[in-house]
Motif scaffolding. Structure first.
Motif, PDB file in Angstrom:
ATOM      1  N   LYS A   1       2.322  10.577 -16.324  1.00  0.00           N
ATOM      2  CA  LYS A   1       1.194   9.655 -16.399  1.00  0.00           C
ATOM      3  C   LYS A   1       1.580   8.236 -15.994  1.00  0.00           C
ATOM      4  N   GLU A   2       2.745   7.770 -16.441  1.00  0.00           N
ATOM      5  CA  GLU A   2       3.134   6.382 -16.186  1.00  0.00           C
ATOM      6  C   GLU A   2       3.295   6.115 -14.683  1.00  0.00           C
ATOM      7  N   VAL A   3       3.976   7.032 -13.995  1.00  0.00           N
ATOM      8  CA  VAL A   3       4.180   6.861 -12.557  1.00  0.00           C
ATOM      9  C   VAL A   3       2.852   6.981 -11.821  1.00  0.00           C
ATOM     10  N   GLU A   4       2.018   7.919 -12.247  1.00  0.00           N
ATOM     11  CA  GLU A   4       0.716   8.097 -11.594  1.00  0.00           C
ATOM     12  C   GLU A   4      -0.144   6.842 -11.743  1.00  0.00           C
ATOM     13  N   GLU A   5      -0.155   6.251 -12.924  1.00  0.00           N
ATOM     14  CA  GLU A   5      -0.950   5.042 -13.136  1.00  0.00           C
ATOM     15  C   GLU A   5      -0.428   3.889 -12.290  1.00  0.00           C
ATOM     16  N   PHE A   6       0.885   3.797 -12.156  1.00  0.00           N
ATOM     17  CA  PHE A   6       1.453   2.736 -11.324  1.00  0.00           C
ATOM     18  C   PHE A   6       1.055   2.921  -9.853  1.00  0.00           C
TER      19      PHE A   6
ATOM     20  N   ALA B   1       1.244  -3.578   5.202  1.00  0.00           N
ATOM     21  CA  ALA B   1       2.609  -3.396   4.715  1.00  0.00           C
ATOM     22  C   ALA B   1       2.618  -2.771   3.328  1.00  0.00           C
ATOM     23  N   ASN B   2       1.695  -3.211   2.477  1.00  0.00           N
ATOM     24  CA  ASN B   2       1.575  -2.628   1.132  1.00  0.00           C
ATOM     25  C   ASN B   2       1.110  -1.177   1.202  1.00  0.00           C
ATOM     26  N   GLN B   3       0.151  -0.907   2.085  1.00  0.00           N
ATOM     27  CA  GLN B   3      -0.345   0.463   2.223  1.00  0.00           C
ATOM     28  C   GLN B   3       0.733   1.397   2.755  1.00  0.00           C
ATOM     29  N   ARG B   4       1.587   0.878   3.630  1.00  0.00           N
ATOM     30  CA  ARG B   4       2.639   1.721   4.193  1.00  0.00           C
ATOM     31  C   ARG B   4       3.604   2.175   3.105  1.00  0.00           C
TER      32      ARG B   4
ATOM     33  N   VAL C   1       5.598  -9.696  -7.085  1.00  0.00           N
ATOM     34  CA  VAL C   1       6.974  -9.692  -7.586  1.00  0.00           C
ATOM     35  C   VAL C   1       7.185  -8.550  -8.570  1.00  0.00           C
ATOM     36  N   GLU C   2       6.237  -8.377  -9.495  1.00  0.00           N
ATOM     37  CA  GLU C   2       6.379  -7.346 -10.515  1.00  0.00           C
ATOM     38  C   GLU C   2       6.342  -5.942  -9.903  1.00  0.00           C
ATOM     39  N   THR C   3       5.388  -5.706  -9.023  1.00  0.00           N
ATOM     40  CA  THR C   3       5.299  -4.368  -8.426  1.00  0.00           C
ATOM     41  C   THR C   3       6.482  -4.089  -7.508  1.00  0.00           C
ATOM     42  N   GLN C   4       7.050  -5.133  -6.885  1.00  0.00           N
ATOM     43  CA  GLN C   4       8.214  -4.911  -6.030  1.00  0.00           C
ATOM     44  C   GLN C   4       9.385  -4.366  -6.840  1.00  0.00           C
ATOM     45  N   ARG C   5       9.608  -4.926  -8.027  1.00  0.00           N
ATOM     46  CA  ARG C   5      10.686  -4.414  -8.890  1.00  0.00           C
ATOM     47  C   ARG C   5      10.459  -2.943  -9.225  1.00  0.00           C
ATOM     48  N   GLN C   6       9.227  -2.614  -9.567  1.00  0.00           N
ATOM     49  CA  GLN C   6       8.929  -1.234  -9.934  1.00  0.00           C
ATOM     50  C   GLN C   6       8.993  -0.297  -8.736  1.00  0.00           C
TER      51      GLN C   6
ATOM     52  N   ASP D   1      -2.161   0.676 -10.372  1.00  0.00           N
ATOM     53  CA  ASP D   1      -1.586  -0.670 -10.284  1.00  0.00           C
ATOM     54  C   ASP D   1      -1.413  -1.125  -8.837  1.00  0.00           C
ATOM     55  N   ILE D   2      -0.826  -0.290  -8.000  1.00  0.00           N
ATOM     56  CA  ILE D   2      -0.623  -0.678  -6.601  1.00  0.00           C
ATOM     57  C   ILE D   2      -1.964  -0.849  -5.877  1.00  0.00           C
ATOM     58  N   PRO D   3      -2.916   0.089  -6.010  1.00  0.00           N
ATOM     59  CA  PRO D   3      -4.225  -0.158  -5.388  1.00  0.00           C
ATOM     60  C   PRO D   3      -4.894  -1.437  -5.877  1.00  0.00           C
ATOM     61  N   MET D   4      -4.722  -1.786  -7.155  1.00  0.00           N
ATOM     62  CA  MET D   4      -5.321  -3.020  -7.657  1.00  0.00           C
ATOM     63  C   MET D   4      -4.639  -4.256  -7.064  1.00  0.00           C
ATOM     64  N   HIS D   5      -3.331  -4.168  -6.846  1.00  0.00           N
ATOM     65  CA  HIS D   5      -2.637  -5.276  -6.179  1.00  0.00           C
ATOM     66  C   HIS D   5      -3.146  -5.438  -4.747  1.00  0.00           C
ATOM     67  N   ILE D   6      -3.297  -4.328  -4.048  1.00  0.00           N
ATOM     68  CA  ILE D   6      -3.804  -4.388  -2.674  1.00  0.00           C
ATOM     69  C   ILE D   6      -5.235  -4.910  -2.655  1.00  0.00           C
ATOM     70  N   GLU D   7      -6.022  -4.552  -3.662  1.00  0.00           N
ATOM     71  CA  GLU D   7      -7.387  -5.069  -3.757  1.00  0.00           C
ATOM     72  C   GLU D   7      -7.382  -6.584  -3.943  1.00  0.00           C
ATOM     73  N   GLY D   8      -6.411  -7.098  -4.706  1.00  0.00           N
ATOM     74  CA  GLY D   8      -6.288  -8.541  -4.850  1.00  0.00           C
ATOM     75  C   GLY D   8      -6.024  -9.216  -3.505  1.00  0.00           C
ATOM     76  N   LEU D   9      -5.150  -8.620  -2.700  1.00  0.00           N
ATOM     77  CA  LEU D   9      -4.906  -9.142  -1.353  1.00  0.00           C
ATOM     78  C   LEU D   9      -6.177  -9.098  -0.516  1.00  0.00           C
ATOM     79  N   GLY D  10      -6.932  -8.008  -0.661  1.00  0.00           N
ATOM     80  CA  GLY D  10      -8.159  -7.868   0.110  1.00  0.00           C
ATOM     81  C   GLY D  10      -9.203  -8.903  -0.282  1.00  0.00           C
ATOM     82  N   GLN D  11      -9.341  -9.151  -1.577  1.00  0.00           N
ATOM     83  CA  GLN D  11     -10.280 -10.181  -2.029  1.00  0.00           C
ATOM     84  C   GLN D  11      -9.863 -11.556  -1.522  1.00  0.00           C
TER      85      GLN D  11
END
Length: 267
Positions: free
Chosen positions: A129-134, A248-251, A185-190, A138-148
């Motif tokens: 579950k934890e990896v799936e949620e990330f 780049a994030n999507q890749r 920064v946070e998602t890059q570490r993960q 989490d990653i799609p939400m980060h990309i959505e922030g870039l899109g907004q």
């Protein structure tokens, strides 16, 4: 290079190894995000991006047709909401003001993210579950922030943008920029940790490109906000750099989602 030549796809082209339905859901989200950015710039008077927004309509319609069967199987009520919202958006976005257009697209994309997650839940094993949620939240939400950020910044820098709306946008752009930098920064570490767990050393160049291109875009946004800068970035440049950052994030997402999703889905 003319403005049209600067327009890039939001998603990487090589998604053939990813679960087909998952790839289609992700591509739909990417195209809707691009439509939001292009239509916002168009409302600010950027003609090249007006043409681009219109050119996305048949692409999105075709994608919706392709994914419709699986979407109905996943959540018919949610899919009906999404298709209805898209039909209203494609018909009326030219009559909306920029903030209404932004919020309408945000709502539509949020519903698509919910559909993506429901599909993942229907297919994935409950033990990861934890990896799936990330990966799928989490990653799609980060990309959505870039899109907004791409959308609002492109509009705010356009020559025909309404000054009162630009003044309303600027605090949101500032907040989005700060938030996106923190999540980058946070998602890059993960992501590095997950890549190591999956023995995906080959992903490291893509992770480095993610940081570099996202950083260039965020710096461009800061330049656009700087009132002391004489040569503020033009909307085409902001849109272009935002798109490169999203790609780049999507890749990275596609490569990791491909390996992890195969490992974690039910057999």
């Amino acid at each position: 290079m003319n403005a049209d030549a600067r327009i890039e796809r939001t998603l990487p082209r090589q998604t053939t190894q990813l679960d087909p339905s998952l790839a289609l859901f992700a591509e739909l989200i990417g195209l809707l995000q691009m439509h939001r950015g292009a239509s916002l710039a168009a409302l600010g008077g950027v003609e090249s991006l007006h043409k681009h927004a219109s050119s996305l309509h048949p692409q999105i319609d075709t994608l919706i047709a392709k994914i419709s069967y699986q979407a109905i199987q996943t959540d018919p009520a949610q899919w009906s909401l999404i298709t209805g919202e898209w039909e209203n958006t494609r018909r009326h976005w030219r009559q909306d003001n920029a903030l209404s257009n932004f919020e309408i697209h945000n709502f539509l994309i949020e519903q698509c993210h919910r559909m993506l997650w429901r599909y993942v839940e229907s297919q994935a094993s409950p033990t990861h579950k934890e990896v799936e949620e990330f990966l799928f939240r989490d990653i799609p939400m980060h990309i959505e922030g870039l899109g907004q950020l791409r959308g609002l910044s492109s509009y705010a820098s356009a020559k025909n943008a309404e000054p009162t709306i630009v003044n309303t946008c600027k605090p949101r752009i500032t907040q989005l920029s700060k938030q996106t930098h923190l999540t980058l920064v946070e998602t890059q570490r993960q992501l590095i940790k997950l890549a190591n767990q999956e023995d995906s050393a080959s992903l490291m160049p893509a992770l480095q490109a993610r940081i570099r291109l996202s950083g260039q875009f965020l710096q461009c946004v800061q330049d656009q906000l700087n009132p002391r800068l004489d040569n503020a970035p033009q909307p085409e440049k902001i849109f272009h750099l935002g798109t490169l950052a999203i790609e780049a994030n999507q890749r990275v997402w596609t490569d990791l989602a491909t390996s992890c999703y195969k490992s974690y889905t039910r057999h």
